[in-house]
Enzyme design. Structure first.
Site, short mmCIF file in Angstrom:
data_model
loop_
_atom_site.label_atom_id
_atom_site.label_comp_id
_atom_site.label_asym_id
_atom_site.label_seq_id
_atom_site.Cartn_x
_atom_site.Cartn_y
_atom_site.Cartn_z
CG ASP A 156 7.72 -6.81 0.23
OD1 ASP A 156 8.30 -7.59 -0.52
OD2 ASP A 156 6.58 -6.57 0.15
CG ASP A 204 4.82 -7.53 -5.63
OD1 ASP A 204 4.52 -6.86 -6.61
OD2 ASP A 204 5.18 -8.48 -5.89
CG ASP A 246 2.77 -5.45 1.92
OD1 ASP A 246 3.80 -6.16 1.61
OD2 ASP A 246 1.98 -5.97 1.20
#
Length: 338
Positions: free
Chosen positions: A17, A19, A216
Site C-alpha cells: 500500500d 499512503d 497500514d
C-alpha cells in the site's frame, strides 16, 4: 519471527500500500525508500496497490521516483484505473460517465474510451466516485440526481480516512457516506480494497511464487489480503494501531506485525500473530473479562500473546498490566490499560 529467517525470503512478490506505508501524502516515511531500494537490489518483484484515486499510475510512479523509490507505471495498481477498466468493459465507447473525483479519475475514464461528464442532465450511464480534495456539495448533488435517474454507482473505494502528517483526514468513504445517506442505498460496486482484485491482479502479474501484502489499515489492506488468500504484514506507520489490532475481526487479522518496513529484513523487528500465550518473556491471559499482560520483554514481542488472548473471544476486550514492565509496554504500544 521466531526462526531467525528474514520475512522477505519467504515471498516472491511484495505488494505495498502507499499512503501510510511508503509515504504520508507527499513525504516518504522514514526507512521506506531504503527498504524498497533493498528489495530492488536483491532482484525481488515489487508492486504498489492504492485505493487513492487522485493520481494515475504514471503519476504515482513519478511521485515515488521523485522520493527516491524507483517505480514503473506498470508496477502501480490504482483503484481509479481498476474502476475505469470495469466501466470500459461494461459500456459502449464514448458512453457518458459522471465523474466525482480528481482529474486523474477523469483521465482514466477517457483512457478506456468513455466520455467524462459533470452534470446529471448529460444522461450519464454511470457515476464513478473517487477521492478528490476539491470534491464539494455540487458534485455530490449531481451524482445523487444521476443515480436516482438510473445511473449505476461505482465507488473506487470506501476508505473512511486517509493518513496525513496531522492525523487521519476524511477519505473517499466519508464522501460515499454522504451520498449513501442522501440516497438511502449503497454503491452498486466498490472496486478498491478490501475487494481482493488489486492484490489478485498483482499476484497474477508476478506469476508463480508467494505474495506478501504490506499495509497500514486493517479494514482495507489486511482484509483485502485475507479475501485474496494472501499473507499480510501490518506496519504501524499509518492508520491502524495496536488497540484496533486487538479488536480486529477474523477477516481483518494480519499474518505479521512490525513497527515499520524494517520487519521485512530484520527477524527481530517483526512478529507473527497470534502466538503462544507465553513467549519472549511475556504472558497474556483473560481474567475478569480483560486481557492481563504480565512479564517483561520488548513491547513488540508482547503482541503475539496479546492477540492470542484478545482473539480468543468474540467481543473486544480491554487490557490490564500486571507488571511494571507491562505498563511500559502498553505505553510504547500506545495502549490504554484499565
Amino acid at each position: 519471527m521466531t526462526d531467525g529467517r528474514r520475512l522477505v525470503d519467504g515471498y516472491r512478490l511484495v505488494v505495498f500500500d502507499l499512503d501510510g506505508v511508503i509515504y504520508l501524502i507527499d513525504r516518504p516515511i522514514p526507512g521506506a525508500v531504503e527498504a524498497v531500494g533493498r528489495l530492488h537490489a536483491e532482484g525481488r518483484a515489487v508492486a504498489y496497490a492504492t485505493n487513492n484515486a487522485s493520481r494515475r499510475s504514471s503519476e504515482v510512479a513519478d511521485l515515488l521516483t521523485g522520493m527516491g523509490v524507483a517505480a514503473r507505471p506498470e508496477e502501480v495498481l490504482t483503484s481509479a484505473a481498476a474502476a475505469a477498466e470495469l466501466l470500459g468493459d461494461r459500456y459502449p465507447a464514448e458512453a457518458p460517465v459522471l465523474v466525482v473525483g480528481a482529474e486523474a479519475l477523469r483521465a482514466e475514464v477517457r483512457a478506456v474510451g468513455l466520455t467524462p461528464v459533470t452534470r446529471a442532465e448529460e444522461s450519464p450511464v454511470a457515476v464513478v466516485q473517487g477521492y478528490g480534495p476539491q470534491v464539494g456539495w455540487s458534485d455530490l448533488a449531481e451524482a445523487a440526481v444521476a443515480i436516482r435517474a438510473g445511473a449505476a454507482w461505482i465507488a473506487t473505494n470506501t476508505d473512511r480516512t486517509l493518513p496525513s502528517g496531522r492525523g487521519p483526514l476524511p477519505g473517499n468513504g466519508a464522501l460515499v457516506a454522504a451520498l449513501r445517506t442522501a440516497l438511502n442505498r449503497d454503491p452498486d460496486v466498490v472496486v478498491g480494497k478490501p475487494s481482493p482484485e488489486l492484490f489478485a491482479t498483482a499476484a497474477r502479474h508476478a506469476g508463480a511464487g508467494r505474495t506478501l501484502v504490506v499495509g497500514d489499515r486493517l479494514d482495507t489492506d489486511i482484509e483485502g489480503a485475507v479475501r485474496a488468500g494472501l499473507d499480510s504484514l501490518l506496519v504501524l506507520t499509518g492508520v491502524s494501531g495496536v488497540a484496533e489490532l486487538l479488536a480486529a475481526v477474523p477477516e481483518q487479522r494480519p499474518t505479521y506485525v512490525s513497527e515499520n518496513l524494517a520487519g521485512l529484513f530484520d527477524p527481530a523487528a517483526v512478529v507473527r500473530v497470534p502466538g503462544p500465550a507465553e513467549a519472549a518473556g511475556w504472558s497474556a491471559a483473560l481474567r475478569d473479562g480483560r486481557v492481563e499482560l504480565s512479564g517483561a520483554g520488548r513491547p513488540l514481542d508482547a503482541l503475539p500473546a496479546l492477540c492470542a488472548a484478545a482473539w480468543s473471544v468474540a467481543e473486544p476486550v480491554s487490557v490490564r498490566a500486571a507488571s511494571p514492565e507491562a505498563e511500559l509496554a502498553f505505553a510504547a504500544l500506545d495502549l490504554l490499560a484499565d
